[in-house]
Design an enzyme around this catalytic site. Structure first.
Site, PDB file in Angstrom:
ATOM      1  N   CYS A 279       0.797  -1.242   0.000  1.00 21.66           N
ATOM      2  CA  CYS A 279       0.000   0.000   0.000  1.00 21.66           C
ATOM      3  C   CYS A 279       0.821   1.280   0.000  1.00 21.66           C
ATOM      4  O   CYS A 279       0.677   2.091  -0.906  1.00 21.66           O
ATOM      5  CB  CYS A 279      -0.947  -0.024   1.185  1.00 21.66           C
TER       6      CYS A 279
HETATM    7  C1  UGA Z   1      -1.006   0.404   5.634  1.00 25.30           C
HETATM    8  C2  UGA Z   1      -1.756   1.414   6.528  1.00 25.30           C
HETATM    9  O1  UGA Z   1      -1.191   1.411   7.852  1.00 25.30           O
HETATM   10  C3  UGA Z   1      -3.233   1.061   6.606  1.00 25.30           C
HETATM   11  O2  UGA Z   1      -3.925   2.069   7.365  1.00 25.30           O
HETATM   12  C4  UGA Z   1      -3.824   1.015   5.183  1.00 25.30           C
HETATM   13  O3  UGA Z   1      -5.196   0.634   5.189  1.00 25.30           O
HETATM   14  C5  UGA Z   1      -3.039  -0.012   4.368  1.00 25.30           C
HETATM   15  O4  UGA Z   1      -1.641   0.369   4.336  1.00 25.30           O
HETATM   16  C6  UGA Z   1      -3.663  -0.016   3.003  1.00 25.30           C
HETATM   17  O5  UGA Z   1      -3.611   1.015   2.327  1.00 25.30           O
HETATM   18  O6  UGA Z   1      -4.306  -1.016   2.650  1.00 25.30           O
HETATM   19  P1  UGA Z   1       0.040  -2.042   5.986  1.00 25.30           P
HETATM   20  O7  UGA Z   1       0.636  -1.868   4.629  1.00 25.30           O
HETATM   21  O8  UGA Z   1      -0.642  -3.309   6.346  1.00 25.30           O
HETATM   22  O9  UGA Z   1      -1.061  -0.873   6.250  1.00 25.30           O
HETATM   23  O10 UGA Z   1       1.250  -1.868   6.987  1.00 25.30           O
HETATM   24  P2  UGA Z   1       1.722  -0.939   8.204  1.00 25.30           P
HETATM   25  O11 UGA Z   1       1.569  -1.676   9.465  1.00 25.30           O
HETATM   26  O12 UGA Z   1       1.149   0.421   8.121  1.00 25.30           O
HETATM   27  O13 UGA Z   1       3.312  -0.870   7.880  1.00 25.30           O
HETATM   28  C7  UGA Z   1       3.783  -0.406   6.619  1.00 25.30           C
HETATM   29  C8  UGA Z   1       5.304  -0.383   6.586  1.00 25.30           C
HETATM   30  O14 UGA Z   1       5.812   0.690   7.368  1.00 25.30           O
HETATM   31  C9  UGA Z   1       5.995  -1.643   7.103  1.00 25.30           C
HETATM   32  O15 UGA Z   1       7.024  -2.018   6.220  1.00 25.30           O
HETATM   33  C10 UGA Z   1       6.567  -1.217   8.448  1.00 25.30           C
HETATM   34  O16 UGA Z   1       7.721  -1.940   8.800  1.00 25.30           O
HETATM   35  C11 UGA Z   1       6.879   0.239   8.192  1.00 25.30           C
HETATM   36  N1  UGA Z   1       6.930   1.068   9.414  1.00 25.30           N
HETATM   37  C12 UGA Z   1       5.809   1.279  10.153  1.00 25.30           C
HETATM   38  C13 UGA Z   1       8.120   1.661   9.809  1.00 25.30           C
HETATM   39  O17 UGA Z   1       9.169   1.509   9.153  1.00 25.30           O
HETATM   40  N2  UGA Z   1       8.149   2.434  10.952  1.00 25.30           N
HETATM   41  C14 UGA Z   1       7.050   2.657  11.690  1.00 25.30           C
HETATM   42  O18 UGA Z   1       7.147   3.387  12.711  1.00 25.30           O
HETATM   43  C15 UGA Z   1       5.847   2.068  11.293  1.00 25.30           C
END
Ligand code: UGA
Length: 441
Positions: A279
């Site tokens: 996403c």
């Molecule tokens: C993300 C959004 O958080 C959701 O709200 C949204 O609905 C979704 O995309 C979508 O558009 O369908 P997701 O891709 O499942 O959800 O993952 P996240 O938990 O948000 O993490 C995304 C990435 O960011 C991961 O690689 C994670 O490791 C990274 N991340 C997250 C960081 O590097 N640092 C952080 O502090 C948080």
């Protein structure tokens, strides 16, 4: 939702597309006791759902499908099953194209098929609302709405197109569905808003999310703005983190302190090797590309992507401070884009492995669940069956995913030839006997 209130007035709901968004939505509505039909062109998915099993791995989803299948949830490949549905949700993929914009062919095909099916055989005198769940940019949503209007203009069936974007995270989709911060309805009429509110009534009644009513294009922009903001937040903390590293400062101490400012908040301040998944990278690129088509160059979002691309290279630079990767045996711990999933889409491990291979390193990779998809992507590298197996005899280890089991590693590092550890997720404890480099600390 079981154990909580079920909906006061059950509705007939169809959900077209049974990916992780569509399946979570269909199961969630069925669990509230709405009468739900899931429609998918893939017969295997339909069979799986009707057998009471989840077609995707998502915690809690299997249990809901097991108790609702054959009761409030049925699946079919047949679009005519939607003709008595008040709400028809569309949750199909909008994949990325070469220039970053999104391809809406599947979304358009599913929507047009739904419209044509309803025009030909509607069983509801009060009409239907077709609700776009798929992530689609405002200009492409507007074009789709025009298509739908031209197909329904001669018909006396009242069909309205609405938008209800999704904010679920992979790995916590069920919990996020049941307790969202906000629910956004992009609608043209009060009737569509009221129907949508009726569909989500138990969640609104028990969890009190903010309910936002706006027009469909603004609703879709809210989805993109939400993801772009979160992605940019990660890139900002990574930028700060890279500066901290140069200054010899721990970015996590800095992040904890600034997170106490309620305007910043402590969430999404984990600096490291960057964001992946299906996403954030896709949505930010789509916004950049389609903004450019509309005549605006988005410099901050450009930088968000650029910085994210560079974080894996910084891992390699830190490794090179201690060892020449050419010919070295380098363990890569973590292949999934985040813990709790076997999804490797846009995983930061992919550019990292490419960079290591380019430098002639001998890569040995390990992930608790994501090895099979990565093996398809990189069949030529070695895969270990455990973290200990990957570390055994390795000259260095690069940590790419914050799996808990990596945090528990201890004497396993003693089996390394040269215990150099570059941690991209701040999951490994510093200990005597290893040369430890944190990416931003
Ligand atoms: C993300 C959004 O958080 C959701 O709200 C949204 O609905 C979704 O995309 C979508 O558009 O369908 P997701 O891709 O499942 O959800 O993952 P996240 O938990 O948000 O993490 C995304 C990435 O960011 C991961 O690689 C994670 O490791 C990274 N991340 C997250 C960081 O590097 N640092 C952080 O502090 C948080």
């Amino acid at each position: 939702m079981k154990g909580e209130e079920s909906v006061r007035t059950p509705m007939r709901i169809a959900v077209i597309g049974s990916g992780y968004v569509g399946t979570t939505l269909a199961a969630g509505f069925a669990d509230m006791n709405h009468d739900v039909t899931a429609v998918d062109i893939d017969e295997a998915i339909v069979k799986t759902l009707n057998a009471g099993e989840s077609p995707i791995h998502e915690p809690g989803l299997g249990g809901i499908i097991a108790r609702t299948a054959g009761e409030s949830l049925t699946a079919t490949t047949d679009y005519t099953a939607i003709t008595d549905a008040q709400l028809v949700f569309i949750a199909v993929q909008t994949p990325t194209t070469a220039d970053g914009s999104i391809n809406t062919d599947a979304l358009r095909a599913a929507t047009i098929e739904a419209v044509d099916t309803l025009v030909a055989g509607s069983e509801r005198p009060d009409g239907h609302v077709i609700v776009i769940k798929s992530t689609v940019t405002p200009p492409k949503l507007a074009a789709l709405r025009e298509d739908v209007e031209s197909r329904t203009s001669g018909s006396d069936i009242d069909i309205e197109l609405a938008s209800n974007p999704e904010f679920l995270r992979e790995g916590s989709a069920v919990a996020d569905f049941s307790a969202p911060d906000k629910i956004v309805f992009g609608i043209d009429s009060k009737r569509a808003g009221d129907w949508l509110e009726q569909a989500f009534e138990p969640i609104i009644a028990t969890k009190s999310p903010d309910v936002i009513r706006t027009d469909p294009e603004t609703a879709s922009m809210i989805k993109y703005a939400n993801n772009a903001f979160l992605a940019a937040k990660i890139s900002v903390i990574n930028d700060i983190g890279n500066i901290c590293k140069e200054f010899g400062i721990d970015a996590y101490v800095v992040a904890e302190a600034i997170g106490t400012d309620h305007r910043i908040s402590p969430e999404f301040l984990r600096s490291g090797v960057g964001f992946g998944g299906s996403c954030f990278p896709k949505d930010v690129r789509a916004l950049i590309a389609e903004a450019a088509q509309a005549g605006y160059h988005a410099p901050l979002l450009d930088a968000t992507v650029e910085l994210n691309e560079e974080q894996p290279t910084r891992m390699v630079s830190l490794l090179e401070k201690h060892l020449n990767p050419a010919g070295a045996r380098v363990a890569v711990l973590g292949l999934a884009f985040k813990p709790g999933t076997d999804d490797i889409r846009n995983s930061r491990s992919i550019p990292l492995i490419e960079a290591l291979k380019k430098r002639g390193a001998q890569v040995v990779a390990y992930d608790p669940v994501a090895t099979p998809p990565m093996r398809e992507r990189f069949p030529e590298i070695e895969y270990a069956n455990s973290a200990a197996g990957a570390l055994d005899g390795a000259d260095a280890a690069l940590v790419m995913t914050a799996w808990d089991e990596f945090g528990a590693l201890d004497t396993e590092f003693d089996t390394m030839t040269r215990p150099i550890v570059v941690d991209g997720r701040r999951i490994i404890e510093r200990r005597d006997g290893i040369t430890y480099e944190g990416l931003t600390w």
